[in-house]
Design a protein around this motif. Structure first.
Motif, PDB file in Angstrom:
ATOM      1  N   PHE A 158      44.128  48.301  53.480  1.00 42.49           N
ATOM      2  CA  PHE A 158      43.094  48.979  52.706  1.00 42.49           C
ATOM      3  C   PHE A 158      41.747  48.570  53.270  1.00 42.49           C
ATOM      4  O   PHE A 158      41.498  47.389  53.508  1.00 42.49           O
ATOM      5  CB  PHE A 158      43.179  48.587  51.225  1.00 42.49           C
ATOM      6  N   GLN A 159      40.888  49.547  53.504  1.00 41.13           N
ATOM      7  CA  GLN A 159      39.569  49.290  54.080  1.00 41.13           C
ATOM      8  C   GLN A 159      38.493  49.407  52.996  1.00 41.13           C
ATOM      9  O   GLN A 159      38.092  50.495  52.635  1.00 41.13           O
ATOM     10  CB  GLN A 159      39.282  50.294  55.204  1.00 41.13           C
ATOM     11  N   PRO A 160      38.029  48.272  52.438  1.00 36.06           N
ATOM     12  CA  PRO A 160      36.988  48.354  51.406  1.00 36.06           C
ATOM     13  C   PRO A 160      35.624  48.655  52.027  1.00 36.06           C
ATOM     14  O   PRO A 160      35.336  48.237  53.151  1.00 36.06           O
ATOM     15  CB  PRO A 160      36.992  46.955  50.790  1.00 36.06           C
ATOM     16  N   ASN A 161      34.812  49.405  51.300  1.00 35.49           N
ATOM     17  CA  ASN A 161      33.430  49.642  51.714  1.00 35.49           C
ATOM     18  C   ASN A 161      32.533  48.516  51.213  1.00 35.49           C
ATOM     19  O   ASN A 161      31.655  48.054  51.915  1.00 35.49           O
ATOM     20  CB  ASN A 161      32.920  50.974  51.179  1.00 35.49           C
ATOM     21  N   GLU A 162      32.751  48.122  49.969  1.00 35.13           N
ATOM     22  CA  GLU A 162      31.970  47.064  49.360  1.00 35.13           C
ATOM     23  C   GLU A 162      32.863  46.304  48.392  1.00 35.13           C
ATOM     24  O   GLU A 162      33.804  46.869  47.843  1.00 35.13           O
ATOM     25  CB  GLU A 162      30.785  47.624  48.567  1.00 35.13           C
ATOM     26  N   ILE A 163      32.537  45.048  48.184  1.00 30.70           N
ATOM     27  CA  ILE A 163      33.240  44.237  47.193  1.00 30.70           C
ATOM     28  C   ILE A 163      32.189  43.698  46.236  1.00 30.70           C
ATOM     29  O   ILE A 163      31.226  43.061  46.663  1.00 30.70           O
ATOM     30  CB  ILE A 163      34.020  43.078  47.850  1.00 30.70           C
ATOM     31  N   PHE A 164      32.359  43.974  44.939  1.00 32.79           N
ATOM     32  CA  PHE A 164      31.453  43.469  43.910  1.00 32.79           C
ATOM     33  C   PHE A 164      32.198  42.446  43.074  1.00 32.79           C
ATOM     34  O   PHE A 164      33.294  42.716  42.598  1.00 32.79           O
ATOM     35  CB  PHE A 164      30.994  44.590  42.964  1.00 32.79           C
ATOM     36  N   LEU A 165      31.604  41.291  42.887  1.00 32.58           N
ATOM     37  CA  LEU A 165      32.167  40.300  41.982  1.00 32.58           C
ATOM     38  C   LEU A 165      31.164  40.107  40.849  1.00 32.58           C
ATOM     39  O   LEU A 165      30.090  39.552  41.049  1.00 32.58           O
ATOM     40  CB  LEU A 165      32.410  38.966  42.695  1.00 32.58           C
ATOM     41  N   GLU A 166      31.517  40.611  39.691  1.00 37.32           N
ATOM     42  CA  GLU A 166      30.647  40.515  38.517  1.00 37.32           C
ATOM     43  C   GLU A 166      31.468  40.035  37.333  1.00 37.32           C
ATOM     44  O   GLU A 166      32.612  40.449  37.155  1.00 37.32           O
ATOM     45  CB  GLU A 166      30.049  41.881  38.172  1.00 37.32           C
ATOM     46  N   MET A 167      30.851  39.163  36.564  1.00 43.68           N
ATOM     47  CA  MET A 167      31.473  38.700  35.323  1.00 43.68           C
ATOM     48  C   MET A 167      30.472  38.870  34.200  1.00 43.68           C
ATOM     49  O   MET A 167      29.309  38.501  34.344  1.00 43.68           O
ATOM     50  CB  MET A 167      31.827  37.218  35.406  1.00 43.68           C
ATOM     51  N   THR A 168      30.930  39.452  33.113  1.00 45.38           N
ATOM     52  CA  THR A 168      30.099  39.502  31.913  1.00 45.38           C
ATOM     53  C   THR A 168      30.689  38.529  30.905  1.00 45.38           C
ATOM     54  O   THR A 168      31.888  38.273  30.888  1.00 45.38           O
ATOM     55  CB  THR A 168      30.042  40.918  31.310  1.00 45.38           C
ATOM     56  N   GLY A 169      29.830  37.987  30.099  1.00 42.37           N
ATOM     57  CA  GLY A 169      30.255  37.016  29.100  1.00 42.37           C
ATOM     58  C   GLY A 169      29.048  36.586  28.292  1.00 42.37           C
ATOM     59  O   GLY A 169      28.087  37.340  28.163  1.00 42.37           O
ATOM     60  N   VAL A 170      29.094  35.385  27.779  1.00 44.29           N
ATOM     61  CA  VAL A 170      28.009  34.861  26.951  1.00 44.29           C
ATOM     62  C   VAL A 170      27.526  33.549  27.571  1.00 44.29           C
ATOM     63  O   VAL A 170      28.318  32.633  27.794  1.00 44.29           O
ATOM     64  CB  VAL A 170      28.481  34.636  25.501  1.00 44.29           C
ATOM     65  N   CYS A 171      26.215  33.479  27.845  1.00 47.68           N
ATOM     66  CA  CYS A 171      25.648  32.279  28.446  1.00 47.68           C
ATOM     67  C   CYS A 171      25.612  31.132  27.436  1.00 47.68           C
ATOM     68  O   CYS A 171      25.796  31.337  26.240  1.00 47.68           O
ATOM     69  CB  CYS A 171      24.242  32.544  28.990  1.00 47.68           C
TER      70      CYS A 171
END
Length: 99
Positions: free
Chosen positions: A80-93
């Motif tokens: 699989f050829q990815p164009n972009e990889i995003f690593l995001e996490m939502t939560g509570v600080c």
């Protein structure tokens, strides 16, 4: 902030102009798009993890290039050829957890 929020604060500037400017900043590494929020933030590191508080909106960026490399290797294994990889996490600080 999103492009429409920025354009609303700038007289005589259309959202399309803001999008073009933001894209240039992303290309130059000065800004990063937060895909889950359709917003942009100043970029403080190359490739990594962005954490975002769902209550106050505070964000932090962490350099975790080894995670990106591992995901890219996994994609290679699956042909699989990815164009972009995003690593995001939502939560509570931490500050919002105390409230």
């Amino acid at each position: 902030m999103g492009a429409y929020q920025i354009a609303a604060q700038l007289p005589h500037v259309a959202a399309a102009q803001v999008y073009r400017a933001l894209e240039r900043h992303v290309i130059n590494g000065k800004a990063r798009r937060i895909a889950s929020r359709k917003a942009y933030v100043p970029s403080s590191c190359d490739g990594g993890l962005t954490t975002l508080c769902s209550i106050c909106g505070k964000f932090e960026m962490f350099d975790c290039q080894e995670a990106i490399t591992g995901l890219a290797r996994l994609c290679d294994d699956q042909d699989f050829q990815p164009n972009e990889i995003f690593l995001e996490m939502t939560g509570v600080c931490h500050a919002c957890q105390v409230i």
